[in-house]
Design a protein around this motif. Sequence first.
Motif, PDB file in Angstrom:
ATOM      1  N   ARG A  77       0.843  -1.196   0.000  1.00  0.00           N
ATOM      2  CA  ARG A  77       0.000   0.000   0.000  1.00  0.00           C
ATOM      3  C   ARG A  77       0.879   1.248   0.000  1.00  0.00           C
ATOM      4  O   ARG A  77       1.901   1.297   0.682  1.00  0.00           O
ATOM      5  N   GLN A  78       0.472   2.249  -0.746  1.00  0.00           N
ATOM      6  CA  GLN A  78       1.252   3.481  -0.811  1.00  0.00           C
ATOM      7  C   GLN A  78       1.062   4.340   0.432  1.00  0.00           C
ATOM      8  O   GLN A  78       1.996   4.987   0.897  1.00  0.00           O
ATOM      9  N   ASN A  79      -0.158   4.360   0.964  1.00  0.00           N
ATOM     10  CA  ASN A  79      -0.447   5.215   2.109  1.00  0.00           C
ATOM     11  C   ASN A  79       0.017   4.567   3.411  1.00  0.00           C
ATOM     12  O   ASN A  79      -0.274   3.404   3.680  1.00  0.00           O
ATOM     13  N   LYS A  80       0.717   5.318   4.221  1.00  0.00           N
ATOM     14  CA  LYS A  80       1.160   4.820   5.512  1.00  0.00           C
ATOM     15  C   LYS A  80       0.038   4.896   6.553  1.00  0.00           C
ATOM     16  O   LYS A  80       0.043   4.180   7.544  1.00  0.00           O
ATOM     17  N   ILE A  81      -0.900   5.797   6.339  1.00  0.00           N
ATOM     18  CA  ILE A  81      -2.037   5.964   7.241  1.00  0.00           C
ATOM     19  C   ILE A  81      -3.285   5.424   6.555  1.00  0.00           C
ATOM     20  O   ILE A  81      -3.515   5.658   5.374  1.00  0.00           O
ATOM     21  N   ASN A  82      -4.105   4.691   7.296  1.00  0.00           N
ATOM     22  CA  ASN A  82      -5.356   4.164   6.755  1.00  0.00           C
ATOM     23  C   ASN A  82      -6.480   5.167   6.981  1.00  0.00           C
ATOM     24  O   ASN A  82      -6.742   5.554   8.126  1.00  0.00           O
ATOM     25  N   ILE A  83      -7.123   5.573   5.920  1.00  0.00           N
ATOM     26  CA  ILE A  83      -8.265   6.486   6.022  1.00  0.00           C
ATOM     27  C   ILE A  83      -9.500   5.788   5.483  1.00  0.00           C
ATOM     28  O   ILE A  83      -9.531   5.356   4.331  1.00  0.00           O
ATOM     29  N   ASP A  84     -10.513   5.674   6.332  1.00  0.00           N
ATOM     30  CA  ASP A  84     -11.812   5.139   5.933  1.00  0.00           C
ATOM     31  C   ASP A  84     -12.817   6.286   5.922  1.00  0.00           C
ATOM     32  O   ASP A  84     -12.670   7.264   6.671  1.00  0.00           O
ATOM     33  N   LEU A  85     -13.830   6.157   5.102  1.00  0.00           N
ATOM     34  CA  LEU A  85     -14.834   7.214   4.973  1.00  0.00           C
ATOM     35  C   LEU A  85     -16.193   6.695   5.420  1.00  0.00           C
ATOM     36  O   LEU A  85     -16.733   5.752   4.841  1.00  0.00           O
ATOM     37  N   GLY A  86     -16.725   7.310   6.463  1.00  0.00           N
ATOM     38  CA  GLY A  86     -18.083   7.011   6.907  1.00  0.00           C
ATOM     39  C   GLY A  86     -19.030   8.040   6.312  1.00  0.00           C
ATOM     40  O   GLY A  86     -18.792   9.246   6.434  1.00  0.00           O
ATOM     41  N   ILE A  87     -20.069   7.589   5.646  1.00  0.00           N
ATOM     42  CA  ILE A  87     -20.927   8.538   4.942  1.00  0.00           C
ATOM     43  C   ILE A  87     -22.370   8.072   4.918  1.00  0.00           C
ATOM     44  O   ILE A  87     -22.661   6.887   4.747  1.00  0.00           O
ATOM     45  N   ALA A  88     -23.269   9.021   5.121  1.00  0.00           N
ATOM     46  CA  ALA A  88     -24.698   8.757   4.948  1.00  0.00           C
ATOM     47  C   ALA A  88     -24.987   8.800   3.453  1.00  0.00           C
ATOM     48  O   ALA A  88     -24.573   9.747   2.775  1.00  0.00           O
ATOM     49  N   PRO A  89     -25.644   7.786   2.880  1.00  0.00           N
ATOM     50  CA  PRO A  89     -25.876   7.765   1.427  1.00  0.00           C
ATOM     51  C   PRO A  89     -26.655   8.980   0.956  1.00  0.00           C
ATOM     52  O   PRO A  89     -27.591   9.437   1.616  1.00  0.00           O
ATOM     53  N   LEU A  90     -26.258   9.509  -0.188  1.00  0.00           N
ATOM     54  CA  LEU A  90     -26.861  10.709  -0.748  1.00  0.00           C
ATOM     55  C   LEU A  90     -27.753  10.351  -1.927  1.00  0.00           C
ATOM     56  O   LEU A  90     -27.656   9.273  -2.499  1.00  0.00           O
ATOM     57  N   LYS A  91     -28.592  11.272  -2.312  1.00  0.00           N
ATOM     58  CA  LYS A  91     -29.490  11.025  -3.434  1.00  0.00           C
ATOM     59  C   LYS A  91     -28.782  11.275  -4.759  1.00  0.00           C
ATOM     60  O   LYS A  91     -27.682  11.810  -4.801  1.00  0.00           O
ATOM     61  N   SER A  92     -29.453  10.866  -5.829  1.00  0.00           N
ATOM     62  CA  SER A  92     -28.958  11.021  -7.191  1.00  0.00           C
ATOM     63  C   SER A  92     -27.617  10.310  -7.345  1.00  0.00           C
ATOM     64  O   SER A  92     -27.375   9.278  -6.732  1.00  0.00           O
ATOM     65  N   GLY A  93     -26.727  10.862  -8.169  1.00  0.00           N
ATOM     66  CA  GLY A  93     -25.448  10.216  -8.420  1.00  0.00           C
ATOM     67  C   GLY A  93     -24.334  10.753  -7.552  1.00  0.00           C
ATOM     68  O   GLY A  93     -23.153  10.489  -7.824  1.00  0.00           O
ATOM     69  N   ARG A  94     -24.672  11.486  -6.494  1.00  0.00           N
ATOM     70  CA  ARG A  94     -23.638  12.129  -5.674  1.00  0.00           C
ATOM     71  C   ARG A  94     -22.843  11.099  -4.869  1.00  0.00           C
ATOM     72  O   ARG A  94     -21.650  11.280  -4.630  1.00  0.00           O
ATOM     73  N   THR A  95     -23.499  10.018  -4.469  1.00  0.00           N
ATOM     74  CA  THR A  95     -22.769   8.960  -3.768  1.00  0.00           C
ATOM     75  C   THR A  95     -21.795   8.278  -4.722  1.00  0.00           C
ATOM     76  O   THR A  95     -20.666   7.951  -4.338  1.00  0.00           O
ATOM     77  N   ASP A  96     -22.207   8.063  -5.959  1.00  0.00           N
ATOM     78  CA  ASP A  96     -21.318   7.481  -6.960  1.00  0.00           C
ATOM     79  C   ASP A  96     -20.053   8.318  -7.100  1.00  0.00           C
ATOM     80  O   ASP A  96     -18.938   7.786  -7.200  1.00  0.00           O
ATOM     81  N   PHE A  97     -20.236   9.627  -7.105  1.00  0.00           N
ATOM     82  CA  PHE A  97     -19.107  10.542  -7.251  1.00  0.00           C
ATOM     83  C   PHE A  97     -18.118  10.376  -6.099  1.00  0.00           C
ATOM     84  O   PHE A  97     -16.902  10.328  -6.305  1.00  0.00           O
ATOM     85  N   ILE A  98     -18.631  10.272  -4.878  1.00  0.00           N
ATOM     86  CA  ILE A  98     -17.768  10.115  -3.707  1.00  0.00           C
ATOM     87  C   ILE A  98     -17.013   8.796  -3.765  1.00  0.00           C
ATOM     88  O   ILE A  98     -15.817   8.725  -3.457  1.00  0.00           O
ATOM     89  N   ILE A  99     -17.693   7.723  -4.160  1.00  0.00           N
ATOM     90  CA  ILE A  99     -17.035   6.418  -4.268  1.00  0.00           C
ATOM     91  C   ILE A  99     -15.906   6.487  -5.293  1.00  0.00           C
ATOM     92  O   ILE A  99     -14.787   6.019  -5.041  1.00  0.00           O
ATOM     93  N   GLU A 100     -16.191   7.072  -6.440  1.00  0.00           N
ATOM     94  CA  GLU A 100     -15.195   7.140  -7.494  1.00  0.00           C
ATOM     95  C   GLU A 100     -13.972   7.954  -7.067  1.00  0.00           C
ATOM     96  O   GLU A 100     -12.828   7.482  -7.139  1.00  0.00           O
ATOM     97  N   LYS A 101     -14.207   9.176  -6.599  1.00  0.00           N
ATOM     98  CA  LYS A 101     -13.097  10.059  -6.251  1.00  0.00           C
ATOM     99  C   LYS A 101     -12.401   9.606  -4.968  1.00  0.00           C
ATOM    100  O   LYS A 101     -11.176   9.724  -4.848  1.00  0.00           O
TER     101      LYS A 101
END
Length: 236
Positions: A77-101
Amino acid sequence: MNNSPHNLFFIKEEQIQNSQILLTGPEFHHIKNVLRKKPGEIIFFTNGAGKRYKSLIEQILQNAMVIKIKEEENIPRQNKINIDLGIAPLKSGRTDFIIEKGTELGIRKFIFFISKFSVINNLTPPRIEHFKKIALSAMLQSQQYYLPDIIFVKDIQKEFLNYDLVVVGDRDGKDKIIPGVQNILLMIGPEGGFAPEEIETFSKKKVKFVPFSTNRLRSETAALAGIVSLTTYYSL
């Protein structure tokens, strides 16, 4: 021979038999018809769990491709620190955008949860599978070798014990990012933000409220601002 991938493809380990792959389906058609790869050329695969397979196209059939794995390498793994993202699902394609980026930026795990002001109050298995496909595509596009986990939990607070630091993006927050941590959970609330009682509970659990911007950000923008701020701070 080329030792670095220009295009990276996903392969499940059960598809490999005696260092050989019989590739069919969409990826076969993409490699053959879009990339126009020929026998004798090198292509690269990953299993999404850190392995990279340097492979040689041996034969192209009408509906399949015979590929021989020449080298197998474990990519750290390139990152030395593990970052996880906790998120409330959003409407439309905005959640898709967060997953991708988020995947492109190296998020290790996406943890979906329901908040009081959540517009979406449940995630079906097909929806989770949809998110996994987006993450897979983003992993390959950004030439990474680790596919992030995507899970749905009913109580995000139970996850806090797994982390050295839990951070909530809040433009009115007074806390700062702290050094000397290994596992971080970055939490982004729904469109309406977190409820006052949720914020109070988070505060009691020593969650840090960090302003990633002085502006009011949409949830997907806040997620990216938080990820970039954390990765920059820890020089990942």
